[in-house]
Design a protein around this motif. Structure first.
Motif, PDB file in Angstrom:
ATOM      1  N   GLU A 188       7.400  13.320   8.503  1.00 57.01           N
ATOM      2  CA  GLU A 188       6.875  12.069   7.729  1.00 57.01           C
ATOM      3  C   GLU A 188       5.733  11.763   8.733  1.00 57.01           C
ATOM      4  O   GLU A 188       4.832  11.157   8.343  1.00 57.01           O
ATOM      5  CB  GLU A 188       7.943  11.097   7.690  1.00 57.01           C
ATOM      6  N   VAL A 189       5.727  11.517   9.995  1.00 54.28           N
ATOM      7  CA  VAL A 189       4.832  11.007  10.674  1.00 54.28           C
ATOM      8  C   VAL A 189       3.570  12.153  10.676  1.00 54.28           C
ATOM      9  O   VAL A 189       2.558  11.721  10.584  1.00 54.28           O
ATOM     10  CB  VAL A 189       5.109  11.131  12.136  1.00 54.28           C
ATOM     11  N   ALA A 190       3.792  13.466  10.462  1.00 50.67           N
ATOM     12  CA  ALA A 190       2.938  14.405  10.387  1.00 50.67           C
ATOM     13  C   ALA A 190       2.103  14.045   9.203  1.00 50.67           C
ATOM     14  O   ALA A 190       0.861  14.484   9.036  1.00 50.67           O
ATOM     15  CB  ALA A 190       3.355  15.671  10.519  1.00 50.67           C
ATOM     16  N   ARG A 191       2.737  13.882   7.932  1.00 48.98           N
ATOM     17  CA  ARG A 191       2.103  13.564   6.791  1.00 48.98           C
ATOM     18  C   ARG A 191       1.527  12.311   6.884  1.00 48.98           C
ATOM     19  O   ARG A 191       0.291  12.647   6.410  1.00 48.98           O
ATOM     20  CB  ARG A 191       3.565  13.366   5.542  1.00 48.98           C
ATOM     21  N   HIS A 192       1.663  11.199   7.499  1.00 49.04           N
ATOM     22  CA  HIS A 192       0.797  10.065   7.556  1.00 49.04           C
ATOM     23  C   HIS A 192      -0.522  10.295   8.019  1.00 49.04           C
ATOM     24  O   HIS A 192      -1.674   9.861   8.074  1.00 49.04           O
ATOM     25  CB  HIS A 192       1.628   9.018   7.901  1.00 49.04           C
ATOM     26  N   LEU A 227       0.104   4.151  14.439  1.00 48.75           N
ATOM     27  CA  LEU A 227       0.992   5.140  13.756  1.00 48.75           C
ATOM     28  C   LEU A 227       1.831   5.935  14.893  1.00 48.75           C
ATOM     29  O   LEU A 227       3.128   5.951  14.688  1.00 48.75           O
ATOM     30  CB  LEU A 227       0.043   6.384  13.222  1.00 48.75           C
ATOM     31  N   ALA A 228       1.325   6.138  16.287  1.00 43.11           N
ATOM     32  CA  ALA A 228       1.925   6.689  17.083  1.00 43.11           C
ATOM     33  C   ALA A 228       3.111   5.673  17.582  1.00 43.11           C
ATOM     34  O   ALA A 228       3.975   5.991  18.035  1.00 43.11           O
ATOM     35  CB  ALA A 228       1.226   6.928  18.375  1.00 43.11           C
ATOM     36  N   ASP A 229       2.553   4.266  17.721  1.00 40.91           N
ATOM     37  CA  ASP A 229       3.642   3.329  18.157  1.00 40.91           C
ATOM     38  C   ASP A 229       4.884   3.182  17.147  1.00 40.91           C
ATOM     39  O   ASP A 229       5.996   2.948  17.547  1.00 40.91           O
ATOM     40  CB  ASP A 229       3.024   2.256  18.161  1.00 40.91           C
ATOM     41  N   ARG A 230       4.586   3.302  15.830  1.00 39.49           N
ATOM     42  CA  ARG A 230       5.480   3.272  15.068  1.00 39.49           C
ATOM     43  C   ARG A 230       6.767   4.490  14.977  1.00 39.49           C
ATOM     44  O   ARG A 230       7.638   4.214  14.903  1.00 39.49           O
ATOM     45  CB  ARG A 230       5.164   3.229  13.442  1.00 39.49           C
ATOM     46  N   ALA A 231       5.980   5.544  15.382  1.00 44.58           N
ATOM     47  CA  ALA A 231       6.685   6.852  15.357  1.00 44.58           C
ATOM     48  C   ALA A 231       7.754   6.765  16.736  1.00 44.58           C
ATOM     49  O   ALA A 231       8.570   7.111  16.661  1.00 44.58           O
ATOM     50  CB  ALA A 231       5.857   7.972  15.506  1.00 44.58           C
ATOM     51  N   MET A 290       0.924  -1.088   0.050  1.00 44.85           N
ATOM     52  CA  MET A 290       0.122   0.073  -0.124  1.00 44.85           C
ATOM     53  C   MET A 290       0.870   1.069  -0.008  1.00 44.85           C
ATOM     54  O   MET A 290       1.828   1.289   0.796  1.00 44.85           O
ATOM     55  CB  MET A 290      -0.801  -0.134   1.234  1.00 44.85           C
ATOM     56  N   THR A 291       0.624   2.268  -0.824  1.00 46.50           N
ATOM     57  CA  THR A 291       1.225   3.493  -0.968  1.00 46.50           C
ATOM     58  C   THR A 291       0.466   4.505  -0.574  1.00 46.50           C
ATOM     59  O   THR A 291      -0.691   4.516  -0.967  1.00 46.50           O
ATOM     60  CB  THR A 291       1.846   3.508  -2.325  1.00 46.50           C
ATOM     61  N   THR A 292       1.061   5.707   0.077  1.00 49.12           N
ATOM     62  CA  THR A 292       0.242   6.810   0.180  1.00 49.12           C
ATOM     63  C   THR A 292       0.925   7.941  -0.248  1.00 49.12           C
ATOM     64  O   THR A 292       2.288   8.088  -0.383  1.00 49.12           O
ATOM     65  CB  THR A 292       0.058   7.207   1.698  1.00 49.12           C
ATOM     66  N   GLU A 301       3.007  -0.757   8.761  1.00 48.69           N
ATOM     67  CA  GLU A 301       4.463  -1.321   8.162  1.00 48.69           C
ATOM     68  C   GLU A 301       5.060  -0.431   7.267  1.00 48.69           C
ATOM     69  O   GLU A 301       6.349  -0.326   7.300  1.00 48.69           O
ATOM     70  CB  GLU A 301       4.192  -2.677   7.714  1.00 48.69           C
ATOM     71  N   ALA A 302       4.180   0.430   6.470  1.00 47.19           N
ATOM     72  CA  ALA A 302       5.111   1.265   5.420  1.00 47.19           C
ATOM     73  C   ALA A 302       5.427   2.283   6.125  1.00 47.19           C
ATOM     74  O   ALA A 302       6.396   2.875   5.886  1.00 47.19           O
ATOM     75  CB  ALA A 302       3.658   1.606   4.596  1.00 47.19           C
ATOM     76  N   VAL A 303       4.824   2.851   7.267  1.00 47.11           N
ATOM     77  CA  VAL A 303       5.489   3.902   8.171  1.00 47.11           C
ATOM     78  C   VAL A 303       6.650   3.531   8.792  1.00 47.11           C
ATOM     79  O   VAL A 303       7.677   4.120   8.775  1.00 47.11           O
ATOM     80  CB  VAL A 303       4.495   4.467   9.111  1.00 47.11           C
ATOM     81  N   ARG A 304       6.615   2.254   9.271  1.00 44.74           N
ATOM     82  CA  ARG A 304       7.818   1.916  10.014  1.00 44.74           C
ATOM     83  C   ARG A 304       9.050   1.605   8.959  1.00 44.74           C
ATOM     84  O   ARG A 304      10.267   1.979   9.170  1.00 44.74           O
ATOM     85  CB  ARG A 304       7.526   0.493  10.674  1.00 44.74           C
ATOM     86  N   THR A 305       8.676   1.099   7.628  1.00 48.83           N
ATOM     87  CA  THR A 305       9.726   1.021   6.794  1.00 48.83           C
ATOM     88  C   THR A 305      10.257   2.247   6.386  1.00 48.83           C
ATOM     89  O   THR A 305      11.621   2.571   6.230  1.00 48.83           O
ATOM     90  CB  THR A 305       9.445   0.265   5.619  1.00 48.83           C
ATOM     91  N   GLU A 306       9.397   3.391   5.982  1.00 52.23           N
ATOM     92  CA  GLU A 306       9.949   4.765   5.635  1.00 52.23           C
ATOM     93  C   GLU A 306      10.750   5.391   6.761  1.00 52.23           C
ATOM     94  O   GLU A 306      11.771   5.932   6.682  1.00 52.23           O
ATOM     95  CB  GLU A 306       8.774   5.543   5.522  1.00 52.23           C
ATOM     96  N   LEU A 307      10.515   5.169   7.998  1.00 47.24           N
ATOM     97  CA  LEU A 307      11.015   5.864   9.358  1.00 47.24           C
ATOM     98  C   LEU A 307      12.173   5.318   9.376  1.00 47.24           C
ATOM     99  O   LEU A 307      13.367   5.953   9.535  1.00 47.24           O
ATOM    100  CB  LEU A 307      10.278   5.654  10.571  1.00 47.24           C
TER     101      LEU A 307
END
Length: 523
Positions: free
Chosen positions: A174-178, A254-258, A1-3, A152-158
């Motif tokens: 990046e977190v704010a963008r998502h 999202l918060a946990d990944r951040a 999934m992409t955003t 998972e996408a957020v985790r990979t990007e961060l």
């Protein structure tokens, strides 16, 4: 999934009651909301078909219950108890198919549902409940899978940003963008260390940060999603998604990944200074630069723990061999403020004092404590009572500190140096980059600057001391540890090289100005 930043909107793994009622299959049943119309945005976790009168004991919350009510017909008490049990079980809504048991919505159910705030929907045309259940369940599963994929996408990007050496701010952006909402990083005392998101929205959050943060600290209502930061059993901060518009479960992911990424970034961070110090440095640097209007920086200052209401601000720039002790001295004296090292090695300090405090006396006391143990230059601007005047004050203090940077070992400076104390030296500092001033300095000092041999360098140092001491030959000889006759020989050599008579006031003043300009340019 992409955003992408343009197309992404907060993901909602759950469907709301309203969204389900708008599905094509449901619209075919001619739904009518007869109670609880104000609660249609409740999230639906699951859809459950049940005819049992005691269905409430089978629920765990968030379900939309579909029923024909066949076991409730003719008994208003059962009908009322049925709705109450659903409410206690925190069901999202109840959908009653009319026809078999009820030609219209029973009054007992409608009254209790309205009183409880439980959406009660009747279907005027029957259709197979199984089809609706299948469609809603498949949609919910797809959305939950999409939420996990997003996580998972957020985790990979961060992680990629961290391994590439990106700064903390890039991670937060990046977190704010998502999350499509302001993101705030704080310590445990609610002091803001960093923010990300659209500037107006961030400023709205920071404007009354302490009250908002403490008020929202106990729950995740209104989209306030928190994740703790720490490791090895010790917490040291938290990240907050402020006003997240998506589903709470997705916000937590999202918060946990951040939080995971921020903790990892801190472990690998090689930059000097704590995040509190970096936050103060960012704020003071922005104030001095003037790129961001002071009024826009006020929410950041308040959220960083600096008192700003009805205060007197004292802008300082300190040159100290031990800049790390400034915070310790401020705490020891009970002086509220922030301090941060600047690019040139000096330290900017902004004291925030109550209006009834003697700003001049406290500044002098602060400077005296610093100068008691080391050769410290404390440059100050006049106190400011308006926040908008603080940037100009900090720039003035920086100018004063720069003006005495090359002469603090020679001049007898006051404990607190102000603009009135730097005189000509301050003016030359302001004009040091002017091409005509540079040309003048080169022309006047050409005999000592040309070639820069060892003797020329020594003579230039003697000239600097001689002029800085007001042409005091005894003091100059003492400072350079030479006899008076030896000094006279050096002064004669300087006059020959420069072609001037240092006993002539105007010629000596011209050389002094040129030397000040040269030193300012070199500094």
């Amino acid at each position: 999934m992409t955003t992408t930043p343009e197309s992404w909107e907060p993901l909602r793994p759950a469907l709301s009651v309203r969204q389900i009622l708008m599905l094509e299959r449901v619209l075919a049943g001619e739904p009518e909301v007869v109670a609880g119309a104000g609660r249609l945005d409740r999230p639906v976790r699951w859809v459950h078909v049940a005819e049992a009168a005691d269905v409430g004991v089978m629920l765990s919350g968030g379900e939309m219950v579909l029923t024909t009510g066949v076991l409730l017909a003719g008994d208003p008490d059962k009908q009322a108890e049925y709705v109450r049990s659903l409410h206690k079980a925190e069901a999202a809504a109840v959908v009653l198919g009319l026809g078999r048991a009820f030609p219209a919505a029973p009054d007992a159910m409608r009254r209790v549902a309205e009183r409880c705030g439980l959406p009660l929907v009747v279907l005027h045309r029957p259709f197979p409940f199984a089809q609706l259940t299948e469609e809603v369940q498949s949609r919910l599963v797809r959305r939950r899978f999409a939420a996990v994929s997003l996580s998972e996408a957020v985790r990979t990007e961060l992680t990629a940003l961290i391994t590439s050496g990106a700064p903390l701010q890039r991670l937060l952006d990046e977190v704010a963008r998502h999350s499509a909402c302001p993101v705030v990083l704080t310590n445990l005392a609610h002091r803001v260390l960093a923010t990300a998101g659209e500037r107006p929205a961030v400023d709205d959050v920071l404007r009354d940060w302490e009250r908002i943060a403490r008020q929202a600290g106990g729950s995740e209502g209104d989209g306030w999603i928190r994740a703790e930061l720490g490791g090895r059993g010790e917490r040291w901060g938290r990240i907050v998604l402020c006003g997240y518009r998506g589903d709470t479960a997705t916000g937590r992911l999202l918060a946990d990944r951040a939080a995971e990424a921020i903790v990892l970034h801190r472990m690998l961070d090689n930059s000097s200074g704590s995040w509190e110090e970096q936050s103060a440095q960012s704020l003071l640097t922005d104030l001095i630069s003037g790129v961001v209007p002071a009024r826009q920086l006020l929410p950041r200052a308040r959220a960083a723990g600096l008192p700003v209401n009805r205060r007197t601000f004292v802008p300082l720039v300190v040159r100290d061999r031990e800049p790390g002790r400034l915070d310790r001295v401020m705490r020891l004296l009970g002086l509220p403020g922030i301090a941060a090292e600047l690019a040139d090695g000096a330290t900017a300090v902004l004291l925030s004092l109550a209006r009834d405090q003697d700003a001049e006396a406290l500044t002098a006391h602060f400077a005296a404590r610093l100068r008691a143990t080391s050769q410290t230059v404390v440059a100050a601007a006049d106190p400011r009572v308006a926040w908008d005047d603080v940037p100009a004050g900090l720039r003035e203090a920086q100018h004063v500190a720069d003006a005495v940077a090359d002469s603090s070992a020679v001049l007898d400076l006051p404990a607190v140096v102000r603009l009135k104390d730097v005189h000509l030296r301050g003016l030359i500092r302001l004009l040091r980059d002017d091409p005509q001033v540079q040309s003048f300095a080169e022309r006047e000092l050409d005999g000592l600057l040309c070639g820069r041999d060892g003797e020329a360098g020594a003579l230039l140092a003697v000239l600097r001391t001689y002029l800085a001491t007001g042409r005091n030959k005894s003091r100059t000889a003492q400072l350079h540890h030479v006899s008076r006759p030896a000094l006279y020989r050096r002064l004669d050599a300087i006059q020959v090289r420069l072609g001037v008579d240092l006993d002539d006031f105007e010629q000596a003043a011209s050389v002094h100005i040129a030397l000040l300009a040269h030193d300012a340019q070199q500094g």
